[in-house]
Design a protein around this motif. Sequence first.
Motif, short mmCIF file in Angstrom:
data_model
loop_
_atom_site.label_atom_id
_atom_site.label_comp_id
_atom_site.label_asym_id
_atom_site.label_seq_id
_atom_site.Cartn_x
_atom_site.Cartn_y
_atom_site.Cartn_z
N TRP A 23 -4.90 6.75 -35.89
CA TRP A 23 -4.08 7.13 -34.75
C TRP A 23 -5.00 7.58 -33.62
O TRP A 23 -5.81 8.49 -33.81
CB TRP A 23 -3.15 8.29 -35.11
CG TRP A 23 -2.26 8.06 -36.29
CD1 TRP A 23 -2.56 8.29 -37.60
CD2 TRP A 23 -0.91 7.60 -36.28
NE1 TRP A 23 -1.48 8.00 -38.40
CE2 TRP A 23 -0.46 7.57 -37.61
CE3 TRP A 23 -0.03 7.22 -35.25
CZ2 TRP A 23 0.82 7.18 -37.96
CZ3 TRP A 23 1.24 6.82 -35.60
CH2 TRP A 23 1.67 6.79 -36.94
N ALA A 25 -5.46 9.40 -30.05
CA ALA A 25 -4.78 10.36 -29.16
C ALA A 25 -4.63 9.76 -27.75
O ALA A 25 -5.49 8.99 -27.30
CB ALA A 25 -5.58 11.65 -29.11
N CYS A 48 -4.28 16.72 -37.24
CA CYS A 48 -2.99 16.48 -36.62
C CYS A 48 -2.10 17.69 -36.89
O CYS A 48 -2.52 18.66 -37.52
CB CYS A 48 -2.35 15.19 -37.12
SG CYS A 48 -1.94 15.19 -38.88
N ASP A 78 -0.85 14.44 -32.55
CA ASP A 78 -2.22 14.92 -32.38
C ASP A 78 -2.26 16.34 -31.83
O ASP A 78 -3.28 17.02 -31.94
CB ASP A 78 -3.00 13.98 -31.45
CG ASP A 78 -2.52 14.08 -30.01
OD1 ASP A 78 -1.32 13.84 -29.77
OD2 ASP A 78 -3.33 14.41 -29.12
N THR A 82 2.48 17.11 -27.72
CA THR A 82 2.50 15.66 -27.50
C THR A 82 3.92 15.11 -27.64
O THR A 82 4.67 15.50 -28.54
CB THR A 82 1.58 14.96 -28.51
OG1 THR A 82 0.25 15.45 -28.34
CG2 THR A 82 1.59 13.45 -28.30
N GLY A 109 -1.92 5.53 -28.67
CA GLY A 109 -2.93 6.29 -27.99
C GLY A 109 -3.65 5.51 -26.89
O GLY A 109 -3.39 4.34 -26.65
N THR A 115 -7.48 10.21 -35.36
CA THR A 115 -7.13 10.83 -36.63
C THR A 115 -6.90 9.71 -37.63
O THR A 115 -6.08 8.83 -37.39
CB THR A 115 -5.85 11.68 -36.51
OG1 THR A 115 -6.06 12.72 -35.56
CG2 THR A 115 -5.48 12.28 -37.86
#
Length: 311
Positions: A23, A25, A48, A78, A82, A109, A115
């Motif tokens: 993932w 950000a 996270c 994250d 968010t 992202g 992550t």
Amino acid sequence: MDVLSDVITVARTGRPRSAYVRWHAPWGQQFASVPGSVAFQMVLEGSCWILSQHSAPVRLGAGDVLFLPHGSGHTLADGPATAVTAPACPPDDPELPESYATDTVDRFGQGGPATVMLCGAYQIDPSRTHPLLLTLPDLIHLRADPSRHHELNAAVELLASEMRHPRPGTSATVPALLDTLLMYILRRWLAEQPGRGSTTGWAAALNDPAVTAALHAVHRDPAAPWTVAELAAEAGLSRAAFARRFSSLIGRPPLGYLTWWRMTTAARLLRETGAPLRSIAPQVGYTSEFAFATAFKRTHGVAPGAYRRMS
């Protein structure tokens, strides 16, 4: 077989799924509730947050494990502020979420810090779910502890390696590693629960040597003509003391649990094998096909043959 092994093997249906997900950000994802599933997510790199409308955000760091024994919906991001996207699948979709498909993927992202997470999920047959799983909380957060739980850490690393670098045999290895990982998650959670005398339920039962001895006897040989007195002897207790302790911790009397386990085992044999009823009956403690069929229908609401056709 021991109790914890059977908890894992008896209820799972189909192949487990897993994903190695990076993932980027900023990212935030709501995971829909998927009844009839068991899911877990592990942070391999980065961090996270678990976000909830009912509690403060909780940070997950590298090595942390998030276990969802009832497929409960949850939200990861994250950071606490968010924005979160829609669920990974509609809440009424019977399939497991897209993000649990066996795959290695990059998601979301704008090139920010990454992550990396390892996700896995099982589909569970509600009619065969072991009561141990039913008593677990909706969400279990196991914090990383590099100095302990080496087996759990090793299982995570092996699974992550297979997902990062698929090789010949990966399709067979991943389901076996997911079974192993789930075993170590349950072992760790049970080991961290209060011991005998401070609680009731399955965590206490599996920390009680007497009740555990009786449970292992039943799971080792469900076809044996067990009596309460014989199970009490396995437990090393008097008949009355054993019956009280077993019923208090397990939530049903010893012979009631024996019958439930026999019928659960029979359901698995009907679903996974083509064995005739005359062969299954003695494996679960019945001397005749008719007696077995009567007991099975009383428990499951349908005759064994109809159950097999429905499975």
